[in-house]
Design a protein around this motif. Structure first.
Motif, mmCIF file in Angstrom:
data_model
loop_
_atom_site.group_PDB
_atom_site.id
_atom_site.type_symbol
_atom_site.label_atom_id
_atom_site.label_comp_id
_atom_site.label_asym_id
_atom_site.label_seq_id
_atom_site.Cartn_x
_atom_site.Cartn_y
_atom_site.Cartn_z
ATOM 1 N N ARG A 54 0.827 -1.223 0.000
ATOM 2 C CA ARG A 54 0.000 0.000 0.000
ATOM 3 C C ARG A 54 0.857 1.268 0.000
ATOM 4 N NH1 ARG A 54 -5.029 -0.651 -0.162
ATOM 5 N NH2 ARG A 54 -5.580 1.281 0.856
ATOM 6 N N THR A 109 -3.526 10.723 -4.455
ATOM 7 C CA THR A 109 -4.899 10.662 -3.946
ATOM 8 C C THR A 109 -5.755 9.735 -4.799
ATOM 9 O OG1 THR A 109 -4.692 12.910 -3.108
ATOM 10 C CG2 THR A 109 -6.917 12.044 -3.318
ATOM 11 N N HIS A 122 -4.906 6.224 -3.968
ATOM 12 C CA HIS A 122 -5.459 5.941 -2.638
ATOM 13 C C HIS A 122 -6.955 5.638 -2.759
ATOM 14 C CE1 HIS A 122 -6.307 6.175 1.626
ATOM 15 N NE2 HIS A 122 -7.242 7.071 1.352
ATOM 16 N N ASN A 123 -7.674 6.471 -3.510
ATOM 17 C CA ASN A 123 -9.111 6.261 -3.700
ATOM 18 C C ASN A 123 -9.411 4.959 -4.443
ATOM 19 O OD1 ASN A 123 -9.676 8.624 -2.357
ATOM 20 N ND2 ASN A 123 -9.936 9.829 -4.209
ATOM 21 N N GLY A 167 -7.866 2.327 -3.790
ATOM 22 C CA GLY A 167 -7.570 1.275 -2.820
ATOM 23 C C GLY A 167 -6.202 0.631 -2.986
ATOM 24 N N ASP A 219 -1.784 3.810 0.648
ATOM 25 C CA ASP A 219 -2.129 4.656 1.797
ATOM 26 C C ASP A 219 -1.129 5.792 1.930
ATOM 27 O OD1 ASP A 219 -4.386 3.203 2.657
ATOM 28 O OD2 ASP A 219 -3.088 1.751 3.656
ATOM 29 N N THR A 220 0.092 5.571 1.431
ATOM 30 C CA THR A 220 1.152 6.569 1.491
ATOM 31 C C THR A 220 1.954 6.536 0.194
ATOM 32 O OG1 THR A 220 2.649 4.990 2.534
ATOM 33 C CG2 THR A 220 1.419 6.435 4.010
ATOM 34 N N ILE A 258 -2.850 12.569 1.228
ATOM 35 C CA ILE A 258 -2.338 11.407 1.949
ATOM 36 C C ILE A 258 -0.864 11.697 2.237
ATOM 37 C CG2 ILE A 258 -3.967 9.861 0.799
ATOM 38 C CD1 ILE A 258 -1.520 8.690 -0.728
#
Length: 133
Positions: free
Chosen positions: A54, A76, A79-80, A82, A85-86, A124
């Motif tokens: 992730r 972003t 992240h959206n 899935g 996260d970083t 993020i």
């Protein structure tokens, strides 16, 4: 970029790509969008992603707009979707950028701009690494 690809691939990091379906927005009657004219689908990709970690990595030795896009939009988006996260953004420092073609952005400029921009509720965490030759 080849050096980065070779080294990251050794440890299981690979490019990740997602096709884009441009279904948003409307056109005037009779207009044929570029998406309808093209034989290949548009896409967005992350330079390096390791399944299950992730974490997305982007290497950018190009124009300023791409650095901003990578951190303020692309991270972003993934992240959206899935996938992360970083993120990590690898960019040249000014000394290195001065040795490249004109218009290449650099770490110090980018860090200043992001500091002055402030934080958004869709951001993020992204670690920005400046490197020299």
């Amino acid at each position: 970029m080849f050096f980065f690809k070779d080294e990251f691939h050794k440890y299981g990091w690979n490019n990740y790509s997602v096709q884009c379906d441009y279904i948003y927005g409307t056109y005037l009657d009779g207009y044929i969008s570029s998406n309808q004219r093209q034989s290949s689908k548009p896409f967005r990709d992350m330079d390096f992603l390791k399944e299950g970690k992730r974490l997305g990595i982007e290497v950018q030795f190009g124009k300023y707009a791409f650095m901003v896009y990578n951190v303020c939009a692309k991270m972003t988006i993934f992240h959206n979707l899935g996938k992360i996260d970083t993120g990590i953004e690898i960019v040249p420092v000014k000394h290195f950028a001065d040795e490249m073609s004109t218009g290449v952005s650099y770490f110090e400029q980018f860090a200043w701009d992001l500091t002055k921009r402030g934080v958004s509720n869709i951001d993020i965490p992204v670690y920005i690494i400046g490197i020299d030759a």
